[in-house]
Scaffold this active site. Structure first.
Site, PDB file in Angstrom:
ATOM      1  N   GLY A 236       0.817  -1.221   0.000  1.00  0.00           N
ATOM      2  CA  GLY A 236       0.000   0.000   0.000  1.00  0.00           C
ATOM      3  C   GLY A 236       0.845   1.262   0.000  1.00  0.00           C
ATOM      4  O   GLY A 236       0.580   2.213  -0.744  1.00  0.00           O
ATOM      5  N   CYS A 353       1.525   0.581  13.148  1.00  0.00           N
ATOM      6  CA  CYS A 353       0.098   0.850  13.361  1.00  0.00           C
ATOM      7  C   CYS A 353      -0.257   0.441  14.793  1.00  0.00           C
ATOM      8  O   CYS A 353      -1.259  -0.217  15.040  1.00  0.00           O
ATOM      9  CB  CYS A 353      -0.785   0.157  12.325  1.00  0.00           C
ATOM     10  SG  CYS A 353      -0.509  -1.602  12.174  1.00  0.00           S
TER      11      CYS A 353
END
Length: 403
Positions: A236, A353
């Site tokens: 991504g 994250c």
């Protein structure tokens, strides 16, 4: 709302695989949705959202229903009964729902709502860890991480502008809005299957949370640079970097999993990102070969993923204190080893994250205090908490290597 037998049974079957066989929620839900071609979008939405809800609130619901793992089929129906009762859904008179104690369910819910580990449905160790690391912010943060995540798209600027993408999606009956401060992001007003759109097939966007979109920008990229995405996964951020570099220069996307790099190649082809080269890390030689060769290095480190619990609620039940200890060692090793690929004068971005300082600021500090970190300076870092941003919990630090 009227409950339909085949949809309820599909939820129960999927919960059995997730809870009793340790399968991943997203994969099992995806498999279940392919089971019956006659299911419309509302049916599929019911199955997916109900399953995710029961996974998210497993601890609370099992406490109310007074059932323990492994869950028998009748016990899975009891969890479902708690879910339905708390939503005010009328329980049908099927034999699976005999003698539903509606009043007792609501009473237990009121009692347990006063205790965080139940009200936010988390294991004891996670509650203790969150309090230790985030203090007063933990209660607000875990509450935000239990809310359903927004669907955010990242415009692929190699092919289209955000404005043109918005118009195209409007024509496909998917209204979106831009997000201030996130130049390529569009937020959906309501959930929709965006992967079936022409815009997706043409490579006009990727689904990527707004917090994650900040990372490529933090690298301060320019066309023509050589950039290494050292833990690229399915890519991504590599795709975002390629777009910010206008397809000029080189993005070397590396990972230890060949299947993820294969998926990245497929995505890069759809996106029209021609400057991405994939490399499998199958030995230390791969890293040594790139010693001091990159203008920018991104270490998007493996982590507990506590910042993305909204998307992966089953992670609450799969994580353990042992995993956290192991992953922290791994994060430090990656910083020590992969930082060597950066040229003097270049920038390194370390990102996770996670919302835990022990995976974030403390890792960066440990690296800067080590021999490998000698010559690196912290330029800036950003701690993104879900309850403040409205997006995923995230962290990144920008480190400069002296010339």
């Amino acid at each position: 709302m009227r409950l339909h037998r085949n949809l309820v049974f599909a939820v129960i079957d999927t919960l059995h695989l997730i809870f009793n066989e340790g399968k991943y929620a997203d994969k099992e839900i995806s498999n279940t949705l392919k089971r019956d071609k006659r299911w419309g979008s509302r049916d599929r939405g019911f199955i997916a959202e109900t399953t995710y809800d029961i996974v998210r609130w497993k601890r609370l619901y099992s406490e109310i229903a007074d059932v323990n793992e492994p869950f028998s089929r009748p016990n899975l129906f009891r969890l479902f009964t708690v879910w339905a009762t708390l939503r005010g859904i009328e329980i049908p008179d099927w034999k699976q729902f005999e003698d539903t104690p509606t009043r007792r369910i609501k009473g237990r819910f009121d009692e347990l709502s006063k205790i965080t580990k139940y009200s936010e449905s988390i294991p004891d160790w996670m509650d203790e860890l969150g309090r230790k690391e985030l203090g007063k912010l933990w209660e607000e943060e875990i509450k935000a991480l239990n809310e359903q995540a927004k669907v955010i798209l990242r415009t692929n600027t190699l092919k289209v502008t955000p404005k043109k993408l918005q118009i195209q999606l409007d024509e496909e009956f998917i209204p979106t809005k831009p997000i201030k401060g996130y130049p390529e992001a569009l937020e959906l007003y309501e959930r929709a299957d965006v992967f079936k759109t022409d815009a997706f097939k043409k490579g006009y966007f990727e689904v990527q949370d707004a917090s994650s979109q900040k990372v490529a920008h933090a690298l301060n990229l320019e066309p023509g640079m050589r950039v290494i995405d050292a833990c690229a996964g399915a890519g991504g951020k590599s795709l975002h970097m390629a777009a910010l570099m206008q397809n000029k220069g080189q993005v070397i996307a590396m990972d230890i999993f060949s299947n993820k790099l294969k998926e990245l190649k497929r995505r890069a082809k759809r996106a029209g990102a021609h400057n991405i080269e994939t490399r499998l890390i199958d030995s230390t030689k791969v890293i040594k070969k790139l010693n001091e060769s990159a203008d920018r290095v991104l270490i998007d480190a493996p982590c507990t993923g506590l910042g993305v619990l909204r998307r992966n609620p089953d992670a609450k039940w799969k994580l353990s204190p042992e995993f956290l200890a192991d992953i922290k060692k791994k994060q430090q090793q990656l910083l020590q080893n992969y930082s060597k690929m950066l040229k003097p004068g270049g920038l390194l971005v370390y990102a996770t994250c996670s919302v835990l300082p022990s995976e974030n600021q403390l890792q960066v500090q440990e690296f800067l205090n080590s021999e490998s970190g000698d010559g690196f300076q912290l330029q800036k870092d950003e701690k993104i908490l879900a309850h403040k941003s409205g997006f995923d919990g995230f962290y990144f630090a920008v480190l400069k290597k002296s010339k």
